[in-house]
Design an enzyme around this catalytic site. Structure first.
Site, PDB file in Angstrom:
ATOM      1  CD1 TRP A 102      -2.095  -2.147   2.018  1.00  0.00           C
ATOM      2  CD2 TRP A 102      -2.867  -1.445   0.038  1.00  0.00           C
ATOM      3  NE1 TRP A 102      -3.068  -3.023   1.601  1.00  0.00           N
ATOM      4  CE2 TRP A 102      -3.557  -2.624   0.392  1.00  0.00           C
ATOM      5  CE3 TRP A 102      -3.181  -0.813  -1.165  1.00  0.00           C
ATOM      6  CZ2 TRP A 102      -4.542  -3.186  -0.428  1.00  0.00           C
ATOM      7  CZ3 TRP A 102      -4.166  -1.370  -1.981  1.00  0.00           C
ATOM      8  CH2 TRP A 102      -4.832  -2.539  -1.601  1.00  0.00           C
ATOM      9  CG  ASP A 172      -3.333   3.755   4.285  1.00  0.00           C
ATOM     10  OD1 ASP A 172      -4.362   3.585   4.974  1.00  0.00           O
ATOM     11  OD2 ASP A 172      -3.092   3.116   3.242  1.00  0.00           O
ATOM     12  CE  LYS A 196      -8.972  -3.124   3.918  1.00  0.00           C
ATOM     13  NZ  LYS A 196      -7.780  -2.405   3.530  1.00  0.00           N
TER      14      LYS A 196
HETATM   15  C1  LIG Z   1      -7.225  -2.056   2.126  1.00  0.00           C
HETATM   16  C2  LIG Z   1      -6.156  -1.033   2.186  1.00  0.00           C
HETATM   17  C3  LIG Z   1      -5.996  -0.068   1.177  1.00  0.00           C
HETATM   18  C4  LIG Z   1      -6.833  -0.064  -0.093  1.00  0.00           C
HETATM   19  O1  LIG Z   1      -8.093   0.368   0.163  1.00  0.00           O
HETATM   20  P1  LIG Z   1      -9.157   0.612  -1.015  1.00  0.00           P
HETATM   21  O2  LIG Z   1     -10.289   1.193  -0.257  1.00  0.00           O
HETATM   22  O3  LIG Z   1      -9.449  -0.728  -1.612  1.00  0.00           O
HETATM   23  O4  LIG Z   1      -8.557   1.537  -1.985  1.00  0.00           O
HETATM   24  C5  LIG Z   1      -5.021   0.894   1.352  1.00  0.00           C
HETATM   25  N1  LIG Z   1      -4.243   0.916   2.435  1.00  0.00           N
HETATM   26  C6  LIG Z   1      -4.357  -0.010   3.413  1.00  0.00           C
HETATM   27  C7  LIG Z   1      -3.460   0.055   4.600  1.00  0.00           C
HETATM   28  C8  LIG Z   1      -5.323  -1.000   3.321  1.00  0.00           C
HETATM   29  O5  LIG Z   1      -5.430  -1.917   4.295  1.00  0.00           O
END
Ligand SMILES: *Cc1c(COP(=O)(O)O)cnc(C)c1O
Length: 360
Positions: A102, A172, A196
């Site tokens: 990511w 993030d 999540k």
């Molecule tokens: C799942 C995830 C993403 C991607 O998320 P999307 O909503 O599918 O774009 C980005 N960063 C992290 C840390 C994630 O767990």
């Protein structure tokens, strides 16, 4: 009704209480004669839902008044582009720490817009640790430093927030959102996809310090311009109304549990059950260095691909689903987000013990 224990990395389990409440309110939300799915995003009912969600989030995360809370779309992945478009504008430089897929994807987007630099990486050991940095590692002229706080695929987390001196820090937090208290004041921005830990898919929540806003590139798409979203209270266009409503229910649920300190205690207890077993097992091994282990995502392996496949198959039949590791890592991964009950992990560990006895 038999509900499974869902160890998916996302979308993932939601608290059963929340699902029941949503089901009860599905056809008639609080006597208004319609579902939240059907109502106008400009209605007084929805206005209250989004305002309540924001107020609850501010309370739970202790968000200071000089931060904006935005409800956005496009996934965490859209923010990979929006972040450089909005912030990489003073010196056109940004520093990235690469701790997995990511972070790598975010870095790749930033390189399209300016001088994004890789400051540190744990790629040398398949991202099984968090690289150490000090303030001196960062370019004091960088417009921001970017990290991925919890690495969903590899199962690492920053237990300590990096010191970036005066350079704004952006994180993030998709896969550790609301899993424990977080000092928002250490960041210029944190953001995450909701699927999540917070709500169904379709929503991204961004928490941004106000002084960061207003410097976006001229050609930034309107929908990616955080200032415009903030000025319109996240209602520039139609937001993902139903997802925001579920988010509100999840936040109410978290508050009723005792907030993020209580959630943290629960998550620590839950993760310890699994890690303790992995540390004692002769068949199953955790893949991450102990000091950087995530509370949310726990990757593990046996010594053979065959055994991994057999385990995943038998676990699935027994009601422990989505334990297959990410396609880039292999093996297994148990994502044990907020909504995974402690019994889910206890039963999984009991199943793993039994599997180990039978197969060794
Ligand atoms: C799942 C995830 C993403 C991607 O998320 P999307 O909503 O599918 O774009 C980005 N960063 C992290 C840390 C994630 O767990």
């Amino acid at each position: 009704m038999a509900r499974v224990y869902n160890f998916s990395a996302g979308p993932s389990m939601l608290p059963e209480e929340v699902l029941r409440k949503a089901a009860a309110e599905m056809l008639d939300y609080e006597g208004c004669g319609q579902s939240v799915m059907e109502m106008s995003h400009r209605s007084k009912e929805f206005d209250k839902i989004i305002k309540d969600a924001e107020a609850l989030l501010r309370e739970l995360m202790n968000i200071p008044d000089n931060y904006k809370v935005l409800f956005l779309q496009g996934g965490a992945s859209a923010q990979f582009s929006a972040i450089p478009l909005n912030f990489m504008q003073k010196n056109n430089k940004a520093d990235y720490i690469i701790t997995g897929q990511w972070a790598k994807k975010a870095f790749a987007e930033a390189k399209k817009y300016g001088a994004a630099r890789e400051v540190a990486s744990s790629a040398d050991k398949t991202f099984t640790y968090i690289p150490k940095t000090t303030r001196e590692d960062f370019d004091p002229e960088a417009d921001y430093v970017y990290i991925c706080m919890n690495n969903t695929i590899y199962g690492t987390v920053y237990h300590e927030i990096p010191d970036t001196g005066d350079v704004p820090l952006i994180a993030d937090i998709s896969s550790c959102f609301l899993s424990e208290p977080l000092d928002v004041t250490k960041f210029a921005m944190v953001y995450g996809g909701a699927q999540k830990n917070v709500a169904p898919a379709g929503l991204v929540i961004a928490i941004i310090r106000e002084d960061m806003l207003g410097n976006a590139r001229e050609d930034t798409p309107t929908m990616m311009n955080y200032k415009i979203m903030a000025d319109n209270d996240s209602l520039y266009n139609t937001p993902p109304c139903y997802t925001i409503y579920i988010c509100k229910l999840v936040l109410e649920y978290l508050k009723s549990l005792g907030g993020l300190e209580a959630m943290k205690a629960r998550n620590e207890k839950k993760a310890k059950i699994l890690y303790d077993f992995l540390d004692s097992s002769k068949m199953f091994h955790g893949t991450v260095v102990p000091e950087d282990r995530s509370l949310m995502n726990v990757p593990f392996v046996t010594d053979s691909d065959e055994l991994n496949a057999k385990f995943i198959k038998e676990a699935t039949s027994a009601g422990f689903v989505n334990l297959k590791g990410h396609r880039t890592v292999g093996g297994m991964r148990a994502s044990i987000y907020n909504a995974m009950p402690i019994e889910g992990v206890e039963k999984l560990v009991a199943f793993m013990k039994e599997f180990e006895e039978k197969n060794s």
